[in-house]
Design a protein around this motif. Structure first.
Motif: not given
Length: 135
Positions: A2-4, A69-72, A118-121
């Motif tokens: 799953s993605k954010v 803590d992330k966003i896709d 920062k996530q490299h994506s």
């Protein structure tokens, strides 16, 4: 996996439909609205966001990062329309529309890019209007 997903203008219309679809597919969806308290029955959380306000944009992204803590994926969907003969539309109204439809998405992109870098994506989708083709 799953993605954010963050959807601006995710409380109604196309944004809501996209959010409900992605939520049904198991993604962690967050919508936004200037008045999130108006949508207590939303199938996914609605965060406060006014794309015309840099402070609001920063607060929204900070709230999202605290939760996930992330966003896709960012889906820039918030927008407003304007119609009528140009000589009858007040300059302030035209400026307001540009703040929402042009500068708003840019503000949100600038706020999420450091996290995506920062996530490299990350994926950014900008939804526009067919009204751009109408004279």
């Amino acid at each position: 996996m799953s993605k954010v997903v963050l959807i601006t203008g995710g409380s109604s219309g196309i944004g809501k439909a996209i959010g409900e679809y992605l939520h049904s597919k198991g993604h962690l969806v967050y919508g936004t609205s200037r008045h999130p308290d108006k949508y207590p029955q939303s199938k996914f959380p609605i965060l406060a966001l006014d794309v015309k306000d840099k402070t609001s944009v920063a607060a929204c992204i900070e709230a999202l990062m605290e939760r996930t803590d992330k966003i896709d994926v960012l889906i820039n969907n918030a927008g407003v329309g304007i119609t009528g003969p140009i000589e009858e539309i007040p300059d302030e109204e035209i400026q307001s529309h540009f703040e929402t439809n042009l500068f708003g998405p840019i503000r949100v992109i600038k706020a999420v890019l450091p996290h995506m870098r920062k996530q490299h994506s990350g994926l950014i989708i900008n939804i526009t209007s067919i009204a751009g083709y109408m004279g």
